[in-house]
Design a protein around this motif. Structure first.
Motif, short mmCIF file in Angstrom:
data_model
loop_
_atom_site.label_atom_id
_atom_site.label_comp_id
_atom_site.label_asym_id
_atom_site.label_seq_id
_atom_site.Cartn_x
_atom_site.Cartn_y
_atom_site.Cartn_z
N PHE A 14 0.82 -1.21 0.00
CA PHE A 14 0.00 0.00 0.00
C PHE A 14 0.86 1.27 0.00
N ASP A 15 2.07 1.17 0.56
CA ASP A 15 3.06 2.26 0.54
C ASP A 15 2.49 3.61 1.00
N PRO A 16 1.96 3.67 2.24
CA PRO A 16 1.37 4.94 2.69
C PRO A 16 2.37 6.08 2.78
N PHE A 17 3.62 5.78 3.18
CA PHE A 17 4.62 6.85 3.29
C PHE A 17 4.98 7.42 1.93
N GLY A 18 5.02 6.55 0.91
CA GLY A 18 5.29 7.04 -0.43
C GLY A 18 4.14 7.84 -1.00
N ASN A 19 2.91 7.53 -0.56
CA ASN A 19 1.73 8.22 -1.07
C ASN A 19 1.42 9.52 -0.35
N VAL A 20 2.06 9.75 0.79
CA VAL A 20 1.78 10.95 1.59
C VAL A 20 1.96 12.21 0.75
N ALA A 21 3.14 12.37 0.14
CA ALA A 21 3.43 13.60 -0.61
C ALA A 21 2.54 13.71 -1.84
N VAL A 22 2.28 12.57 -2.51
CA VAL A 22 1.47 12.60 -3.73
C VAL A 22 0.01 12.94 -3.40
N PHE A 23 -0.53 12.29 -2.37
CA PHE A 23 -1.90 12.59 -1.96
C PHE A 23 -2.02 14.05 -1.52
N HIS A 24 -1.01 14.54 -0.80
CA HIS A 24 -1.02 15.93 -0.35
C HIS A 24 -1.07 16.88 -1.55
N PRO A 106 -6.92 9.22 -9.44
CA PRO A 106 -5.87 8.21 -9.30
C PRO A 106 -5.65 7.71 -7.87
N MET A 107 -6.39 8.23 -6.89
CA MET A 107 -6.05 7.94 -5.50
C MET A 107 -6.45 6.52 -5.07
N ALA A 108 -7.73 6.18 -5.23
CA ALA A 108 -8.17 4.84 -4.82
C ALA A 108 -7.54 3.77 -5.71
N ILE A 109 -7.62 3.99 -7.02
CA ILE A 109 -7.02 3.12 -8.03
C ILE A 109 -6.27 4.02 -9.01
N PRO A 110 -5.02 3.81 -9.31
CA PRO A 110 -4.18 2.68 -8.93
C PRO A 110 -3.20 2.96 -7.78
N MET A 111 -3.29 4.16 -7.16
CA MET A 111 -2.24 4.49 -6.20
C MET A 111 -2.34 3.69 -4.91
N PHE A 112 -3.55 3.30 -4.52
CA PHE A 112 -3.70 2.50 -3.30
C PHE A 112 -4.01 1.05 -3.65
N ALA A 113 -5.16 0.81 -4.23
CA ALA A 113 -5.52 -0.54 -4.67
C ALA A 113 -5.02 -0.72 -6.10
N GLY A 114 -3.71 -0.82 -6.24
CA GLY A 114 -3.10 -0.91 -7.55
C GLY A 114 -2.84 -2.35 -7.99
N PRO A 115 -2.15 -2.52 -9.12
CA PRO A 115 -1.88 -3.87 -9.64
C PRO A 115 -1.12 -4.75 -8.66
N SER A 116 -0.15 -4.17 -7.95
CA SER A 116 0.65 -4.98 -7.03
C SER A 116 -0.19 -5.49 -5.86
N ALA A 117 -1.06 -4.63 -5.30
CA ALA A 117 -1.91 -5.05 -4.18
C ALA A 117 -2.91 -6.10 -4.62
N ILE A 118 -3.51 -5.92 -5.81
CA ILE A 118 -4.48 -6.88 -6.31
C ILE A 118 -3.81 -8.21 -6.64
N ALA A 119 -2.59 -8.15 -7.24
CA ALA A 119 -1.85 -9.38 -7.55
C ALA A 119 -1.52 -10.14 -6.27
N LEU A 120 -1.08 -9.42 -5.24
CA LEU A 120 -0.77 -10.06 -3.96
C LEU A 120 -2.02 -10.69 -3.35
N LEU A 121 -3.13 -9.99 -3.45
CA LEU A 121 -4.39 -10.51 -2.91
C LEU A 121 -4.83 -11.78 -3.64
N LEU A 122 -4.76 -11.75 -4.97
CA LEU A 122 -5.14 -12.92 -5.76
C LEU A 122 -4.23 -14.11 -5.46
#
Length: 197
Positions: A14-24, A106-122
């Motif tokens: 999910f990389d919240p620390f990496g998304n902090v600046a982008v979301f801001h 871009p916030m919900a998808i793909p920055m949070f629930a992106g391809p990597s998170a979905i692939a890991l979940l599957l």
């Protein structure tokens, strides 16, 4: 299945620390009183998307005829590329156009629930098909921790600064590379064992 280890892996993805600046940056064009509500809405949408794949992911993989080894190898490659981006950021900042309020993209998808998170979940649901509740709990724990970090991102930005959040993101990227390589090796092992006499 180790619930805490899985939750930690999802948290890294999910990389919240990496998304902090982008979301801001994305939310900075909105009125201050709207920012928190938009962020919460986008986080809830991301969680719903993850839960949809949690419940229906197995059927989707069966329909496409994908094997666990394929998913593990491709998931490892995707995670590795995401982790490299965290270690060596070269991407441009994503910003909202004009004063447009972000919705899903871009916030919900793909920055949070992106391809990597979905692939890991599957991959996880394929590996542990009878433990959907535990997997859902791991996703929920990681989502909650990430949501708290993002909700308090203005304080975090003031306390750590851009350099501090960047350092945390690189540390998470390093850990994620280890997870990605292990996922890739596990997939190769399963693939090779299918040819064993």
């Amino acid at each position: 299945m180790n619930l805490l280890a899985l939750a930690t892996t999802f948290f890294l993805v999910f990389d919240p620390f990496g998304n902090v600046a982008v979301f801001h940056s994305i939310l900075s064009k909105l009125p201050e009183e709207r920012r928190r509500r938009v962020l919460i809405r986008e986080m809830v949408i991301a969680l719903v998307v993850m839960l949809i794949f949690l419940i229906g992911g197995g059927q989707l993989l069966g329909f496409l005829g994908l094997k666990p080894a394929t998913l593990s190898i491709s998931g490892g490659i995707i995670l590795f590329l995401i982790a490299l981006g965290m270690l060596f950021p070269a991407r441009a900042m994503v910003t909202a156009e004009d004063d447009e309020e972000p919705f899903i993209v871009p916030m919900a998808i793909p920055m949070f629930a992106g391809p990597s998170a979905i692939a890991l979940l599957l991959l996880t649901t394929t590996k542990y098909p009878g433990e959907l509740l535990s997997i859902g709990a791991a996703v929920g724990l990681a989502w909650t921790a990430s949501a708290v970090i993002l909700l308090f991102s203005p304080l975090l930005m003031r306390f750590l600064g851009r350099k501090g959040t960047r350092a945390l993101e690189r540390l998470m990227g390093l850990l994620l590379i280890l997870v990605a390589v292990q996922m890739f090796l596990d997939g190769l092992a399963v693939y090779q064992s299918s040819f064993a006499p």
